[in-house]
Design a protein around this motif. Structure first.
Motif, PDB file in Angstrom:
ATOM      1  N   THR A  78      20.110  -3.013 -16.388  1.00 50.39           N
ATOM      2  CA  THR A  78      18.895  -3.383 -15.652  1.00 50.39           C
ATOM      3  C   THR A  78      18.538  -4.839 -15.890  1.00 50.39           C
ATOM      4  N   VAL A  79      18.603  -5.279 -17.156  1.00 49.37           N
ATOM      5  CA  VAL A  79      18.291  -6.674 -17.478  1.00 49.37           C
ATOM      6  C   VAL A  79      19.302  -7.610 -16.819  1.00 49.37           C
ATOM      7  N   GLU A  80      20.566  -7.215 -16.809  1.00 44.32           N
ATOM      8  CA  GLU A  80      21.601  -8.032 -16.171  1.00 44.32           C
ATOM      9  C   GLU A  80      21.337  -8.193 -14.674  1.00 44.32           C
ATOM     10  N   LEU A  81      20.990  -7.098 -14.003  1.00 47.21           N
ATOM     11  CA  LEU A  81      20.726  -7.148 -12.567  1.00 47.21           C
ATOM     12  C   LEU A  81      19.428  -7.897 -12.274  1.00 47.21           C
ATOM     13  N   GLU A  82      18.470  -7.800 -13.173  1.00 45.42           N
ATOM     14  CA  GLU A  82      17.216  -8.532 -12.991  1.00 45.42           C
ATOM     15  C   GLU A  82      17.474 -10.038 -13.011  1.00 45.42           C
ATOM     16  N   GLY A  83      18.272 -10.480 -13.975  1.00 39.59           N
ATOM     17  CA  GLY A  83      18.611 -11.902 -14.034  1.00 39.59           C
ATOM     18  C   GLY A  83      19.422 -12.346 -12.833  1.00 39.59           C
ATOM     19  N   LYS A  84      20.335 -11.514 -12.392  1.00 40.41           N
ATOM     20  CA  LYS A  84      21.157 -11.832 -11.228  1.00 40.41           C
ATOM     21  C   LYS A  84      20.298 -11.998  -9.981  1.00 40.41           C
ATOM     22  N   SER A  85      19.323 -11.119  -9.783  1.00 35.92           N
ATOM     23  CA  SER A  85      18.450 -11.208  -8.613  1.00 35.92           C
ATOM     24  C   SER A  85      17.558 -12.445  -8.673  1.00 35.92           C
ATOM     25  N   ALA A  86      17.054 -12.762  -9.876  1.00 33.23           N
ATOM     26  CA  ALA A  86      16.219 -13.958 -10.018  1.00 33.23           C
ATOM     27  C   ALA A  86      17.008 -15.215  -9.663  1.00 33.23           C
ATOM     28  N   LEU A  87      18.250 -15.285 -10.101  1.00 34.52           N
ATOM     29  CA  LEU A  87      19.089 -16.439  -9.787  1.00 34.52           C
ATOM     30  C   LEU A  87      19.406 -16.498  -8.296  1.00 34.52           C
ATOM     31  N   ALA A  88      19.643 -15.340  -7.687  1.00 33.89           N
ATOM     32  CA  ALA A  88      19.935 -15.299  -6.254  1.00 33.89           C
ATOM     33  C   ALA A  88      18.744 -15.784  -5.442  1.00 33.89           C
ATOM     34  N   VAL A  89      17.540 -15.348  -5.825  1.00 35.48           N
ATOM     35  CA  VAL A  89      16.330 -15.795  -5.116  1.00 35.48           C
ATOM     36  C   VAL A  89      16.176 -17.302  -5.238  1.00 35.48           C
ATOM     37  N   SER A  90      16.392 -17.823  -6.441  1.00 38.35           N
ATOM     38  CA  SER A  90      16.264 -19.265  -6.653  1.00 38.35           C
ATOM     39  C   SER A  90      17.281 -20.044  -5.837  1.00 38.35           C
ATOM     40  N   ALA A  91      18.512 -19.548  -5.759  1.00 43.91           N
ATOM     41  CA  ALA A  91      19.568 -20.259  -5.032  1.00 43.91           C
ATOM     42  C   ALA A  91      19.344 -20.208  -3.519  1.00 43.91           C
ATOM     43  N   ILE A  92      19.030 -19.034  -3.002  1.00 47.70           N
ATOM     44  CA  ILE A  92      18.848 -18.889  -1.552  1.00 47.70           C
ATOM     45  C   ILE A  92      17.619 -19.639  -1.073  1.00 47.70           C
ATOM     46  N   ALA A  93      16.599 -19.739  -1.925  1.00 48.02           N
ATOM     47  CA  ALA A  93      15.365 -20.435  -1.534  1.00 48.02           C
ATOM     48  C   ALA A  93      15.611 -21.887  -1.180  1.00 48.02           C
ATOM     49  N   LYS A  94      16.722 -22.457  -1.642  1.00 53.76           N
ATOM     50  CA  LYS A  94      17.036 -23.850  -1.326  1.00 53.76           C
ATOM     51  C   LYS A  94      17.248 -24.066   0.175  1.00 53.76           C
ATOM     52  N   GLN A  95      17.542 -23.003   0.868  1.00 52.03           N
ATOM     53  CA  GLN A  95      17.760 -23.105   2.309  1.00 52.03           C
ATOM     54  C   GLN A  95      16.451 -23.036   3.100  1.00 52.03           C
ATOM     55  N   PHE A  96      15.326 -22.895   2.396  1.00 58.06           N
ATOM     56  CA  PHE A  96      14.015 -22.831   3.042  1.00 58.06           C
ATOM     57  C   PHE A  96      13.130 -23.931   2.455  1.00 58.06           C
ATOM     58  N   PRO A  97      13.312 -25.157   2.893  1.00 60.19           N
ATOM     59  CA  PRO A  97      12.652 -26.328   2.277  1.00 60.19           C
ATOM     60  C   PRO A  97      11.131 -26.215   2.189  1.00 60.19           C
ATOM     61  N   LYS A  98      10.500 -25.617   3.188  1.00 56.72           N
ATOM     62  CA  LYS A  98       9.039 -25.542   3.188  1.00 56.72           C
ATOM     63  C   LYS A  98       8.494 -24.652   2.059  1.00 56.72           C
ATOM     64  N   SER A  99       9.259 -23.654   1.688  1.00 57.36           N
ATOM     65  CA  SER A  99       8.806 -22.710   0.657  1.00 57.36           C
ATOM     66  C   SER A  99       9.535 -22.885  -0.663  1.00 57.36           C
ATOM     67  N   ASP A 100      10.537 -23.743  -0.677  1.00 57.70           N
ATOM     68  CA  ASP A 100      11.413 -23.846  -1.850  1.00 57.70           C
ATOM     69  C   ASP A 100      10.657 -24.180  -3.126  1.00 57.70           C
ATOM     70  N   ALA A 101       9.821 -25.203  -3.105  1.00 58.04           N
ATOM     71  CA  ALA A 101       9.126 -25.646  -4.320  1.00 58.04           C
ATOM     72  C   ALA A 101       8.251 -24.535  -4.885  1.00 58.04           C
ATOM     73  N   ARG A 102       7.541 -23.841  -4.016  1.00 62.66           N
ATOM     74  CA  ARG A 102       6.663 -22.770  -4.470  1.00 62.66           C
ATOM     75  C   ARG A 102       7.474 -21.608  -5.051  1.00 62.66           C
ATOM     76  N   ILE A 103       8.574 -21.265  -4.406  1.00 62.68           N
ATOM     77  CA  ILE A 103       9.410 -20.170  -4.897  1.00 62.68           C
ATOM     78  C   ILE A 103      10.007 -20.522  -6.254  1.00 62.68           C
ATOM     79  N   GLN A 104      10.511 -21.753  -6.391  1.00 59.08           N
ATOM     80  CA  GLN A 104      11.084 -22.166  -7.673  1.00 59.08           C
ATOM     81  C   GLN A 104      10.055 -22.105  -8.796  1.00 59.08           C
ATOM     82  N   THR A 105       8.836 -22.524  -8.481  1.00 60.76           N
ATOM     83  CA  THR A 105       7.763 -22.489  -9.478  1.00 60.76           C
ATOM     84  C   THR A 105       7.457 -21.058  -9.905  1.00 60.76           C
ATOM     85  N   LEU A 106       7.424 -20.136  -8.940  1.00 57.73           N
ATOM     86  CA  LEU A 106       7.106 -18.742  -9.242  1.00 57.73           C
ATOM     87  C   LEU A 106       8.232 -18.067 -10.012  1.00 57.73           C
TER      88      LEU A 106
END
Length: 270
Positions: A78-106
């Motif tokens: 569970t911890v492994e998958l949690e970290g994997k999902s957090a990294l995926a969200v951070s990486a994919i958010a780069k493709q959404f410039p308007k929301s990227d900074a806020r997502i990275q902060t969260l």
């Protein structure tokens, strides 16, 4: 159930040794009080009873340890998958410039809370409301995104799915941190251990030291099995716990990803 942390080796190992010493002492006293001849008269009937009680208790204890080990492995996954999902969200958010900074902060706020605050709270069956709130804010931020380009439209379902997976894995992790073995189960396990060990008192051999040694070995294997159930039953507390190194690595990777993206976006001097 315990007033002191037996899931720490500094307390657990002496407790096991104390149980072994106690069983050997009781064996010595029973033999001295009843006498070897009286005990020998119990051999035949006691042997049948011990085979029944020992078999039933062995099956029960084995199932409990196996179930606790399964819960511990589930917590690690569970911890492994949690970290994997957090990294995926951070990486994919780069493709959404308007929301990227806020997502990275969260994402950073969430990981900071989990690693620095919630991990210690889980040892006491607690959870961080700040971490939960950061995740709620992250979900809200994702839900208001309106994809503009074809690339964003293709990636948005994945971003949403990874965010929901992150939520689910945190929920599973908090639930597993509250698992443990219920008090009635401990009563049955400890009572069964005591009954099984007591049955060994009604057997004797001519060599007293060897008999005590054999009783000590039986008590030791039962005590160690119970200790395994205790350690594995609480995946996020004690000396044997699920590591947070995976989440720490995820936080570091998210930070490095942000740095690389920022460097790539910095205009080169003419």
């Amino acid at each position: 159930m315990f007033d002191f942390p037996l899931d720490h080796f500094v307390y657990g190992i002496p407790a096991i040794m104390l149980a072994v010493a106690g069983a050997m002492t009781c064996q010595f006293l029973v033999k001295r009080l009843l006498g070897a001849e009286t005990i020998k008269q119990c051999h035949e009937v006691g042997g049948y009873y011990l085979s029944i009680v020992g078999a039933l208790y062995a099956v029960l204890l084995g199932l409990v340890v196996f179930d606790a080990l399964g819960k511990f492995q589930d917590a690690e996954k569970t911890v492994e998958l949690e970290g994997k999902s957090a990294l995926a969200v951070s990486a994919i958010a780069k493709q959404f410039p308007k929301s990227d900074a806020r997502i990275q902060t969260l994402v950073k706020r969430y990981l900071d809370q989990v690693i620095d605050v919630e991990w210690q709270m889980m040892a006491r069956n607690g959870a961080s409301m700040e971490a939960r709130q950061a995740l709620v804010d992250l979900v809200r931020e994702i839900l208001v995104i309106e994809p503009q380009t074809e690339n964003q439209k293709a990636l948005f379902p994945t971003l949403s799915a990874e965010t929901m997976t992150l939520w689910e894995k945190r929920r599973d992790r908090v639930k597993l941190s509250n698992y443990g073995l219920p008090t009635p189960e401990w009563v049955v396990l400890l009572g069964g251990a005591a009954i099984t060990i007591v049955f060994t008192f009604f057997f004797t051999i001519d060599s007293g030291p060897i008999h005590l040694f054999m009783t000590g070995l039986v008590t030791l294997i039962i005590s160690m099995s119970l200790y395994l159930a205790l350690l594995f039953g609480a995946p996020f507390s004690g000396d044997l716990r699920v590591s947070k190194d995976g989440l720490i690595a995820t936080r570091k990777s998210c930070g490095q990803l942000s740095q690389r993206v920022n460097v790539a976006k910095t205009p080169r001097p003419s």
